[in-house]
Scaffold this motif. Sequence first.
Motif, PDB file in Angstrom:
ATOM      1  N   GLU A   1      31.749  34.565  55.295  1.00  0.00           N
ATOM      2  CA  GLU A   1      32.978  34.254  56.017  1.00  0.00           C
ATOM      3  C   GLU A   1      34.081  35.194  55.543  1.00  0.00           C
ATOM      4  O   GLU A   1      34.009  35.781  54.467  1.00  0.00           O
ATOM      5  CB  GLU A   1      33.390  32.796  55.778  1.00  0.00           C
ATOM      6  CG  GLU A   1      32.329  31.782  56.187  1.00  0.00           C
ATOM      7  CD  GLU A   1      32.031  31.817  57.669  1.00  0.00           C
ATOM      8  OE1 GLU A   1      32.973  31.951  58.475  1.00  0.00           O
ATOM      9  OE2 GLU A   1      30.848  31.700  58.042  1.00  0.00           O
ATOM     10  N   ALA A   2      35.123  35.351  56.356  1.00  0.00           N
ATOM     11  CA  ALA A   2      36.199  36.301  56.067  1.00  0.00           C
ATOM     12  C   ALA A   2      37.540  35.578  56.058  1.00  0.00           C
ATOM     13  O   ALA A   2      38.284  35.624  57.041  1.00  0.00           O
ATOM     14  CB  ALA A   2      36.198  37.430  57.096  1.00  0.00           C
ATOM     15  N   PRO A   3      37.893  34.911  54.938  1.00  0.00           N
ATOM     16  CA  PRO A   3      39.078  34.054  54.940  1.00  0.00           C
ATOM     17  C   PRO A   3      40.368  34.701  54.481  1.00  0.00           C
ATOM     18  O   PRO A   3      41.420  34.064  54.527  1.00  0.00           O
ATOM     19  CB  PRO A   3      38.684  32.951  53.950  1.00  0.00           C
ATOM     20  CG  PRO A   3      37.857  33.690  52.941  1.00  0.00           C
ATOM     21  CD  PRO A   3      37.115  34.750  53.702  1.00  0.00           C
ATOM     22  N   GLY A   4      40.328  35.955  53.995  1.00  0.00           N
ATOM     23  CA  GLY A   4      41.555  36.530  53.468  1.00  0.00           C
ATOM     24  C   GLY A   4      41.373  37.937  52.945  1.00  0.00           C
ATOM     25  O   GLY A   4      40.490  38.674  53.398  1.00  0.00           O
ATOM     26  N   LYS A   5      42.186  38.313  51.952  1.00  0.00           N
ATOM     27  CA  LYS A   5      42.240  39.706  51.493  1.00  0.00           C
ATOM     28  C   LYS A   5      42.634  39.763  50.016  1.00  0.00           C
ATOM     29  O   LYS A   5      42.956  38.762  49.389  1.00  0.00           O
ATOM     30  CB  LYS A   5      43.255  40.475  52.338  1.00  0.00           C
ATOM     31  CG  LYS A   5      44.674  39.909  52.262  1.00  0.00           C
ATOM     32  CD  LYS A   5      45.622  40.591  53.227  1.00  0.00           C
ATOM     33  CE  LYS A   5      47.015  39.948  53.155  1.00  0.00           C
ATOM     34  NZ  LYS A   5      47.974  40.582  54.101  1.00  0.00           N
ATOM     35  N   LEU A   6      42.593  40.993  49.470  1.00  0.00           N
ATOM     36  CA  LEU A   6      43.082  41.236  48.118  1.00  0.00           C
ATOM     37  C   LEU A   6      44.602  41.110  48.084  1.00  0.00           C
ATOM     38  O   LEU A   6      45.249  41.318  49.090  1.00  0.00           O
ATOM     39  CB  LEU A   6      42.670  42.631  47.650  1.00  0.00           C
ATOM     40  CG  LEU A   6      41.177  42.929  47.518  1.00  0.00           C
ATOM     41  CD1 LEU A   6      40.991  44.331  46.961  1.00  0.00           C
ATOM     42  CD2 LEU A   6      40.470  41.909  46.649  1.00  0.00           C
ATOM     43  N   PRO A   7      45.177  40.789  46.875  1.00  0.00           N
ATOM     44  CA  PRO A   7      44.531  40.695  45.564  1.00  0.00           C
ATOM     45  C   PRO A   7      43.667  39.450  45.442  1.00  0.00           C
ATOM     46  O   PRO A   7      43.891  38.447  46.117  1.00  0.00           O
ATOM     47  CB  PRO A   7      45.714  40.656  44.593  1.00  0.00           C
ATOM     48  CG  PRO A   7      46.808  39.988  45.382  1.00  0.00           C
ATOM     49  CD  PRO A   7      46.634  40.514  46.789  1.00  0.00           C
ATOM     50  N   ALA A   8      42.669  39.553  44.534  1.00  0.00           N
ATOM     51  CA  ALA A   8      41.762  38.428  44.325  1.00  0.00           C
ATOM     52  C   ALA A   8      41.322  38.397  42.870  1.00  0.00           C
ATOM     53  O   ALA A   8      41.343  39.415  42.170  1.00  0.00           O
ATOM     54  CB  ALA A   8      40.552  38.539  45.247  1.00  0.00           C
ATOM     55  N   LEU A   9      40.911  37.219  42.458  1.00  0.00           N
ATOM     56  CA  LEU A   9      40.374  37.022  41.115  1.00  0.00           C
ATOM     57  C   LEU A   9      39.118  36.179  41.222  1.00  0.00           C
ATOM     58  O   LEU A   9      39.156  35.053  41.732  1.00  0.00           O
ATOM     59  CB  LEU A   9      41.402  36.323  40.220  1.00  0.00           C
ATOM     60  CG  LEU A   9      40.941  35.950  38.808  1.00  0.00           C
ATOM     61  CD1 LEU A   9      40.620  37.199  37.995  1.00  0.00           C
ATOM     62  CD2 LEU A   9      41.989  35.106  38.091  1.00  0.00           C
ATOM     63  N   TRP A  10      37.983  36.738  40.748  1.00  0.00           N
ATOM     64  CA  TRP A  10      36.704  36.047  40.755  1.00  0.00           C
ATOM     65  C   TRP A  10      36.414  35.514  39.357  1.00  0.00           C
ATOM     66  O   TRP A  10      36.543  36.240  38.363  1.00  0.00           O
ATOM     67  CB  TRP A  10      35.569  36.995  41.129  1.00  0.00           C
ATOM     68  CG  TRP A  10      35.534  37.544  42.513  1.00  0.00           C
ATOM     69  CD1 TRP A  10      34.721  37.133  43.535  1.00  0.00           C
ATOM     70  CD2 TRP A  10      36.273  38.670  43.045  1.00  0.00           C
ATOM     71  NE1 TRP A  10      34.899  37.908  44.656  1.00  0.00           N
ATOM     72  CE2 TRP A  10      35.851  38.861  44.386  1.00  0.00           C
ATOM     73  CE3 TRP A  10      37.231  39.531  42.512  1.00  0.00           C
ATOM     74  CZ2 TRP A  10      36.373  39.866  45.194  1.00  0.00           C
ATOM     75  CZ3 TRP A  10      37.764  40.531  43.315  1.00  0.00           C
ATOM     76  CH2 TRP A  10      37.337  40.689  44.647  1.00  0.00           C
ATOM     77  N   THR A  11      35.976  34.251  39.258  1.00  0.00           N
ATOM     78  CA  THR A  11      35.621  33.642  37.980  1.00  0.00           C
ATOM     79  C   THR A  11      34.255  32.990  38.098  1.00  0.00           C
ATOM     80  O   THR A  11      33.993  32.253  39.059  1.00  0.00           O
ATOM     81  CB  THR A  11      36.658  32.577  37.568  1.00  0.00           C
ATOM     82  OG1 THR A  11      37.959  33.167  37.521  1.00  0.00           O
ATOM     83  CG2 THR A  11      36.318  31.995  36.196  1.00  0.00           C
ATOM     84  N   ASN A  12      33.371  33.262  37.134  1.00  0.00           N
ATOM     85  CA  ASN A  12      32.048  32.653  37.118  1.00  0.00           C
ATOM     86  C   ASN A  12      32.101  31.357  36.315  1.00  0.00           C
ATOM     87  O   ASN A  12      32.570  31.329  35.177  1.00  0.00           O
ATOM     88  CB  ASN A  12      31.036  33.617  36.484  1.00  0.00           C
ATOM     89  CG  ASN A  12      29.607  33.086  36.550  1.00  0.00           C
ATOM     90  OD1 ASN A  12      29.255  32.132  35.870  1.00  0.00           O
ATOM     91  ND2 ASN A  12      28.789  33.734  37.358  1.00  0.00           N
ATOM     92  N   HIS A  13      31.609  30.273  36.917  1.00  0.00           N
ATOM     93  CA  HIS A  13      31.499  28.982  36.233  1.00  0.00           C
ATOM     94  C   HIS A  13      30.015  28.713  35.995  1.00  0.00           C
ATOM     95  O   HIS A  13      29.246  28.530  36.938  1.00  0.00           O
ATOM     96  CB  HIS A  13      32.133  27.875  37.062  1.00  0.00           C
ATOM     97  CG  HIS A  13      33.606  28.051  37.271  1.00  0.00           C
ATOM     98  ND1 HIS A  13      34.517  27.993  36.244  1.00  0.00           N
ATOM     99  CD2 HIS A  13      34.329  28.309  38.393  1.00  0.00           C
ATOM    100  CE1 HIS A  13      35.742  28.193  36.712  1.00  0.00           C
ATOM    101  NE2 HIS A  13      35.655  28.385  38.014  1.00  0.00           N
ATOM    102  N   HIS A  14      29.643  28.703  34.729  1.00  0.00           N
ATOM    103  CA  HIS A  14      28.235  28.715  34.339  1.00  0.00           C
ATOM    104  C   HIS A  14      27.571  27.353  34.539  1.00  0.00           C
ATOM    105  O   HIS A  14      28.029  26.329  33.999  1.00  0.00           O
ATOM    106  CB  HIS A  14      28.132  29.145  32.871  1.00  0.00           C
ATOM    107  CG  HIS A  14      26.740  29.278  32.363  1.00  0.00           C
ATOM    108  ND1 HIS A  14      25.744  29.938  33.052  1.00  0.00           N
ATOM    109  CD2 HIS A  14      26.159  28.828  31.209  1.00  0.00           C
ATOM    110  CE1 HIS A  14      24.625  29.903  32.349  1.00  0.00           C
ATOM    111  NE2 HIS A  14      24.847  29.231  31.241  1.00  0.00           N
TER     112      HIS A  14
END
Length: 331
Positions: A311-324
């Motif tokens: 899906e294409a919900p938005g744009k940068l800036p972005a922050l990705w975080t991995n939840h283990h």
Amino acid sequence: MNFRTFVIANPKAGAGAVEEEWGLMERLLRARLPEIDYAFTEGPGHATLLAREALRAGWQQIVAVGGDGTLNEVVNGFFDKPDIDDLYTIDDDGWMTRKRDGAPEPINPEAVLGVLPLGTGGDFRRTVGLMGGHSETIEHLSGQHVREIDIGEVGFVDDSGEIATRYFVNIASAGFSGAVDRIANKSWKGLGAKPSFLWATARAFARYKNIDVELRLDDTVEIEGKMNNVVVANGEFFGGGMWIAPGAELDDGQFQVVLMGDLKRREIASLVFDIYQGRHLQNKKIFRRRASRVAARSINGGVAMLDIDGEAPGKLPALWTNHHCCLRLKL
């Protein structure tokens, strides 16, 4: 263990295949699972609401029937909706940052996610090996094997200019893939996954220009350059079967970050089929890293659209975080 199962089905998925084949699927589900109920989605975001309501009502297994977009919405329904104002901000330099750390808050930590994939892309099913027919796929829902997997969380700017967030289980990227999504999701998909995405790719290819991007990996490594695509992968496949991140693991606590650099149009054209085979990483303009946190911002006036599980919900800036290992998946 037999879980009380609530099924969330997108009737439009697979170019209407879910709606057409629902009678058969329901009979197979009731034959294999002791207690089920179901609901059809009625529009964007509805699967998330249905999942939250079902979990709060005590259902133990939530099954997503449809494509990767339906799966993404159901996954988001496993967790309480985060308070955006309390979680993310954009600093003076244009980076998306977190105000506080912490894992998502599950509605029921013991609940499990089931997948009955029947959509256009079907990329997550490739990573977990659910490539059989209805009967074989439903069979695993009544089995005993549950796997704990990572989920990704991405904070970004939505189409209205507001900060938003979404969880994902497969891939969230920025750049060319986001442009392809915008086209693919507005197009007829009756030809199937690969032809639909190849057509969307060809249309995006004709107008897309690479953008200048800055990245931070785990708050230590900084990368800057003109990029075609920034791919933050939990799973291995996206774009209707493109093997973009070979070797990505669903439960290692890290993303595989594939950076596709300043590729020219002729280079992209020659790479398309290599990506389906996982051979694109041999290209000297493509490289990969591993990180549990990735920040990206576009510079010099560029706009990079996001792709989150198709899906294409938005744009940068972005922050990705991995939840283990905070989601339980029935396999």
